[in-house]
Design an enzyme around this catalytic site. Structure first.
Site, short mmCIF file in Angstrom:
data_model
loop_
_atom_site.label_atom_id
_atom_site.label_comp_id
_atom_site.label_asym_id
_atom_site.label_seq_id
_atom_site.Cartn_x
_atom_site.Cartn_y
_atom_site.Cartn_z
N GLU A 105 -6.99 11.02 8.01
CA GLU A 105 -6.95 10.85 9.15
C GLU A 105 -6.68 12.59 9.96
O GLU A 105 -5.88 13.60 9.61
CB GLU A 105 -5.55 10.49 9.32
CG GLU A 105 -5.39 9.16 9.01
CD GLU A 105 -4.65 8.71 7.95
OE1 GLU A 105 -3.97 9.67 7.30
OE2 GLU A 105 -5.28 7.76 6.64
N ASN A 110 -8.73 17.63 17.53
CA ASN A 110 -8.30 18.43 16.62
C ASN A 110 -10.19 18.65 15.91
O ASN A 110 -10.51 18.56 15.18
CB ASN A 110 -7.91 18.56 15.39
CG ASN A 110 -7.49 19.22 14.14
OD1 ASN A 110 -8.32 20.46 14.66
ND2 ASN A 110 -6.79 19.77 13.89
N TYR A 117 -14.03 19.39 8.08
CA TYR A 117 -14.39 17.94 7.62
C TYR A 117 -16.03 17.72 7.31
O TYR A 117 -16.75 16.91 6.40
CB TYR A 117 -13.57 16.72 8.02
CG TYR A 117 -12.40 17.00 7.83
CD1 TYR A 117 -11.85 18.35 6.64
CD2 TYR A 117 -11.76 16.59 8.74
CE1 TYR A 117 -10.06 18.10 6.60
CE2 TYR A 117 -9.97 17.19 8.72
CZ TYR A 117 -9.29 17.93 8.16
OH TYR A 117 -8.18 18.10 7.86
C1 LIG Z 1 -8.54 23.42 10.52
C2 LIG Z 1 -8.33 24.58 9.13
C3 LIG Z 1 -7.79 24.20 8.73
C4 LIG Z 1 -9.19 25.57 9.51
O1 LIG Z 1 -8.98 26.86 8.34
P1 LIG Z 1 -10.05 27.93 8.43
O2 LIG Z 1 -9.66 28.57 7.02
O3 LIG Z 1 -10.29 28.37 9.46
O4 LIG Z 1 -11.52 27.28 8.15
P2 LIG Z 1 -12.87 27.99 7.43
O5 LIG Z 1 -12.55 29.88 7.87
O6 LIG Z 1 -13.09 26.84 5.83
O7 LIG Z 1 -14.10 27.39 8.86
C5 LIG Z 1 -15.34 26.62 7.68
C6 LIG Z 1 -16.21 26.17 8.89
O8 LIG Z 1 -15.19 25.04 9.60
C7 LIG Z 1 -15.30 25.11 10.85
N1 LIG Z 1 -14.27 25.23 11.98
C8 LIG Z 1 -12.95 25.78 11.33
N2 LIG Z 1 -12.03 25.70 12.21
C9 LIG Z 1 -12.85 25.74 13.41
C10 LIG Z 1 -12.75 25.82 14.38
N3 LIG Z 1 -11.42 25.97 15.19
N4 LIG Z 1 -13.10 25.43 15.91
C11 LIG Z 1 -14.93 25.01 15.66
N5 LIG Z 1 -15.19 25.48 14.08
C12 LIG Z 1 -14.29 25.25 13.30
C13 LIG Z 1 -16.35 26.38 11.35
O9 LIG Z 1 -17.66 25.21 11.17
C14 LIG Z 1 -16.19 27.26 10.26
O10 LIG Z 1 -18.06 28.06 10.05
P3 LIG Z 1 -17.42 29.24 10.56
O11 LIG Z 1 -16.40 29.87 10.76
O12 LIG Z 1 -18.16 29.42 9.77
O13 LIG Z 1 -18.11 28.99 11.85
C15 LIG Z 1 -7.51 25.86 10.25
O14 LIG Z 1 -7.95 26.21 11.36
C16 LIG Z 1 -6.25 25.52 10.38
O15 LIG Z 1 -5.65 25.38 10.29
N6 LIG Z 1 -5.71 24.27 11.40
C17 LIG Z 1 -4.46 24.05 12.43
C18 LIG Z 1 -3.71 22.93 10.87
C19 LIG Z 1 -4.99 21.73 10.82
O16 LIG Z 1 -5.09 21.34 12.06
N7 LIG Z 1 -5.17 21.05 9.46
C20 LIG Z 1 -6.15 19.34 9.57
C21 LIG Z 1 -5.16 18.78 9.89
S1 LIG Z 1 -6.04 16.92 9.37
#
Ligand SMILES: CC(C)(COP(=O)(O)OP(=O)(O)OC[C@H]1O[C@@H](n2cnc3c(N)ncnc32)[C@H](O)[C@@H]1OP(=O)(O)O)[C@@H](O)C(=O)NCCC(=O)NCCS
Length: 156
Positions: A105, A110, A117
Protein backbone atom coordinates in the site's frame (compact mmCIF):
# COMPACT_ATOMS: atom_id res chain seq x y z
CA UNK A 1 32.32 11.25 -5.37
CA UNK A 2 29.49 8.80 -4.78
CA UNK A 3 30.22 6.24 -2.08
CA UNK A 4 29.14 2.65 -2.67
CA UNK A 5 25.97 1.31 -1.06
CA UNK A 6 26.11 -1.99 0.83
CA UNK A 7 22.91 -4.03 1.19
CA UNK A 8 22.81 -6.70 3.92
CA UNK A 9 20.26 -8.38 6.22
CA UNK A 10 18.83 -6.08 8.88
CA UNK A 11 19.68 -7.04 12.47
CA UNK A 12 18.33 -6.11 15.87
CA UNK A 13 21.41 -3.99 16.54
CA UNK A 14 20.47 -1.78 13.56
CA UNK A 15 17.16 -0.80 15.12
CA UNK A 16 18.30 2.40 16.91
CA UNK A 17 19.47 3.78 13.54
CA UNK A 18 16.32 2.49 11.82
CA UNK A 19 14.10 4.22 14.37
CA UNK A 20 16.02 7.49 13.89
CA UNK A 21 15.43 7.40 10.12
CA UNK A 22 11.83 6.20 10.55
CA UNK A 23 11.03 9.18 12.78
CA UNK A 24 12.60 11.61 10.32
CA UNK A 25 10.73 10.17 7.37
CA UNK A 26 7.17 9.23 8.36
CA UNK A 27 4.39 11.30 9.97
CA UNK A 28 3.28 8.18 11.86
CA UNK A 29 6.46 6.17 12.40
CA UNK A 30 6.52 2.47 13.27
CA UNK A 31 7.34 1.70 16.90
CA UNK A 32 10.41 -0.27 17.93
CA UNK A 33 8.08 -3.17 18.80
CA UNK A 34 6.76 -3.29 15.22
CA UNK A 35 10.28 -3.65 13.81
CA UNK A 36 11.17 -6.28 16.43
CA UNK A 37 8.05 -8.27 15.51
CA UNK A 38 8.90 -8.25 11.78
CA UNK A 39 12.54 -9.18 12.45
CA UNK A 40 11.41 -12.09 14.60
CA UNK A 41 9.50 -13.72 11.71
CA UNK A 42 11.81 -16.28 10.07
CA UNK A 43 10.01 -16.06 6.72
CA UNK A 44 10.46 -12.30 6.24
CA UNK A 45 13.03 -10.37 4.22
CA UNK A 46 14.44 -7.44 6.22
CA UNK A 47 17.31 -5.49 4.68
CA UNK A 48 19.63 -2.62 5.60
CA UNK A 49 21.41 -0.23 3.22
CA UNK A 50 24.66 1.29 4.45
CA UNK A 51 26.93 4.00 3.12
CA UNK A 52 30.33 4.29 4.77
CA UNK A 53 29.11 2.05 7.62
CA UNK A 54 26.09 4.24 8.37
CA UNK A 55 22.54 2.94 7.92
CA UNK A 56 20.79 5.09 5.31
CA UNK A 57 17.84 2.90 4.39
CA UNK A 58 15.88 -0.25 5.18
CA UNK A 59 13.20 -2.52 3.81
CA UNK A 60 10.75 -4.85 5.56
CA UNK A 61 8.92 -7.47 3.50
CA UNK A 62 6.71 -10.09 5.16
CA UNK A 63 5.34 -13.32 3.72
CA UNK A 64 1.71 -14.27 4.21
CA UNK A 65 1.10 -17.73 2.81
CA UNK A 66 2.53 -17.47 -0.74
CA UNK A 67 2.22 -13.67 -1.00
CA UNK A 68 4.89 -11.15 -0.11
CA UNK A 69 3.81 -7.86 1.43
CA UNK A 70 6.22 -4.92 1.26
CA UNK A 71 5.51 -3.39 4.67
CA UNK A 72 8.08 -0.61 4.91
CA UNK A 73 10.85 0.98 2.86
CA UNK A 74 12.60 4.23 3.67
CA UNK A 75 15.77 6.08 2.77
CA UNK A 76 17.22 8.90 4.82
CA UNK A 77 16.59 12.25 3.06
CA UNK A 78 20.36 12.87 2.84
CA UNK A 79 20.85 9.70 0.75
CA UNK A 80 17.96 9.86 -1.70
CA UNK A 81 18.03 9.63 -5.52
CA UNK A 82 21.24 7.62 -5.44
CA UNK A 83 19.69 4.22 -6.06
CA UNK A 84 19.48 3.10 -2.41
CA UNK A 85 15.81 2.06 -2.59
CA UNK A 86 16.47 0.49 -6.00
CA UNK A 87 19.22 -1.62 -4.42
CA UNK A 88 16.95 -2.66 -1.55
CA UNK A 89 14.08 -3.66 -3.87
CA UNK A 90 16.40 -5.54 -6.23
CA UNK A 91 17.82 -7.52 -3.29
CA UNK A 92 14.29 -8.21 -1.99
CA UNK A 93 13.37 -9.73 -5.36
CA UNK A 94 16.54 -11.83 -5.30
CA UNK A 95 15.87 -13.09 -1.79
CA UNK A 96 12.09 -13.64 -1.97
CA UNK A 97 12.01 -14.72 -5.60
CA UNK A 98 11.35 -12.73 -8.78
CA UNK A 99 8.26 -14.71 -9.74
CA UNK A 100 6.43 -14.57 -6.41
CA UNK A 101 3.41 -12.26 -6.07
CA UNK A 102 4.08 -9.04 -4.14
CA UNK A 103 1.69 -6.42 -2.83
CA UNK A 104 1.96 -3.10 -1.00
CA UNK A 105 0.00 0.00 0.00
CA UNK A 106 1.22 3.51 -0.75
CA UNK A 107 -0.25 6.95 -0.12
CA UNK A 108 -1.94 8.14 -3.31
CA UNK A 109 0.04 11.43 -3.01
CA UNK A 110 3.44 9.62 -2.83
CA UNK A 111 4.29 9.98 -6.49
CA UNK A 112 8.01 9.34 -5.96
CA UNK A 113 7.45 5.97 -4.32
CA UNK A 114 4.78 5.06 -6.89
CA UNK A 115 7.23 5.84 -9.72
CA UNK A 116 9.85 3.66 -8.02
CA UNK A 117 7.44 0.74 -7.57
CA UNK A 118 6.24 1.01 -11.18
CA UNK A 119 9.86 0.65 -12.33
CA UNK A 120 9.90 -2.68 -10.50
CA UNK A 121 6.74 -3.89 -12.20
CA UNK A 122 4.20 -3.01 -9.50
CA UNK A 123 0.85 -1.88 -10.88
CA UNK A 124 -2.09 -0.07 -9.26
CA UNK A 125 -4.91 -2.43 -8.29
CA UNK A 126 -7.48 -0.37 -6.41
CA UNK A 127 -7.59 1.83 -3.34
CA UNK A 128 -8.25 1.46 0.36
CA UNK A 129 -10.38 4.43 1.38
CA UNK A 130 -9.00 6.55 4.27
CA UNK A 131 -6.36 3.89 5.01
CA UNK A 132 -3.96 6.32 6.70
CA UNK A 133 -5.46 7.39 9.99
CA UNK A 134 -3.09 10.38 10.48
CA UNK A 135 -4.33 12.28 7.43
CA UNK A 136 -7.32 10.26 6.28
CA UNK A 137 -5.56 9.74 2.93
CA UNK A 138 -6.43 6.83 0.67
CA UNK A 139 -3.93 4.07 -0.03
CA UNK A 140 -3.21 2.85 -3.53
CA UNK A 141 -2.94 -0.94 -3.52
CA UNK A 142 -0.22 -2.17 -5.86
CA UNK A 143 0.60 -5.70 -7.02
CA UNK A 144 3.55 -7.16 -8.79
CA UNK A 145 2.68 -10.45 -10.48
CA UNK A 146 4.20 -12.35 -13.34
CA UNK A 147 1.31 -11.34 -15.59
CA UNK A 148 1.86 -7.62 -14.89
CA UNK A 149 5.56 -7.54 -15.64
CA UNK A 150 5.83 -7.90 -19.38
CA UNK A 151 7.73 -4.94 -20.76
CA UNK A 152 9.30 -3.71 -17.48
CA UNK A 153 13.02 -3.24 -17.17
CA UNK A 154 13.10 -5.30 -13.98
CA UNK A 155 11.04 -8.24 -15.16
CA UNK A 156 12.67 -11.32 -13.69
C1 LIG B 1 10.54 6.50 -1.88
C2 LIG B 1 12.00 6.38 -1.40
C3 LIG B 1 12.12 5.07 -0.60
C4 LIG B 1 12.91 6.33 -2.64
O1 LIG B 1 14.26 6.13 -2.18
P1 LIG B 1 15.52 6.51 -3.10
O2 LIG B 1 16.70 5.77 -2.58
O3 LIG B 1 15.63 7.99 -3.20
O4 LIG B 1 15.08 5.92 -4.52
P2 LIG B 1 16.05 5.63 -5.77
O5 LIG B 1 17.21 6.56 -5.76
O6 LIG B 1 16.35 4.17 -5.81
O7 LIG B 1 15.06 6.01 -6.97
C5 LIG B 1 14.89 5.21 -8.12
C6 LIG B 1 13.91 5.85 -9.05
O8 LIG B 1 12.61 5.96 -8.43
C7 LIG B 1 11.99 7.21 -8.85
N1 LIG B 1 11.91 8.11 -7.70
C8 LIG B 1 12.42 7.92 -6.46
N2 LIG B 1 12.10 8.98 -5.66
C9 LIG B 1 11.41 9.85 -6.43
C10 LIG B 1 10.81 11.11 -6.19
N3 LIG B 1 10.87 11.71 -4.99
N4 LIG B 1 10.17 11.72 -7.20
C11 LIG B 1 10.07 11.15 -8.42
N5 LIG B 1 10.63 9.94 -8.72
C12 LIG B 1 11.28 9.31 -7.73
C13 LIG B 1 12.92 7.82 -9.88
O9 LIG B 1 12.55 7.32 -11.14
C14 LIG B 1 14.27 7.27 -9.44
O10 LIG B 1 15.22 7.25 -10.46
P3 LIG B 1 16.10 8.60 -10.78
O11 LIG B 1 16.63 9.09 -9.48
O12 LIG B 1 17.15 8.09 -11.71
O13 LIG B 1 15.13 9.57 -11.41
C15 LIG B 1 12.41 7.59 -0.53
O14 LIG B 1 12.08 8.79 -1.21
C16 LIG B 1 11.76 7.62 0.84
O15 LIG B 1 12.29 7.07 1.80
N6 LIG B 1 10.61 8.30 0.94
C17 LIG B 1 9.91 8.41 2.23
C18 LIG B 1 9.40 7.07 2.69
C19 LIG B 1 8.40 6.49 1.72
O16 LIG B 1 7.62 7.21 1.10
N7 LIG B 1 8.40 5.16 1.64
C20 LIG B 1 7.45 4.43 0.82
C21 LIG B 1 6.21 4.23 1.62
S1 LIG B 1 5.03 3.24 0.71
Amino acid sequence: MTQPVTIRPLGYSDLPQVIAVERRVFPTPWSLAMFVLELSKPSGVCLAALVDGKLVGYLICARYDQIWHLMNIAVDPSARRRGVATGLLARMLERAGPDAPYTLEVRTSNSGAIALYEQFGFRAAGTRRRYYQDTGEDAMIMWRTTADRSGTGFAG
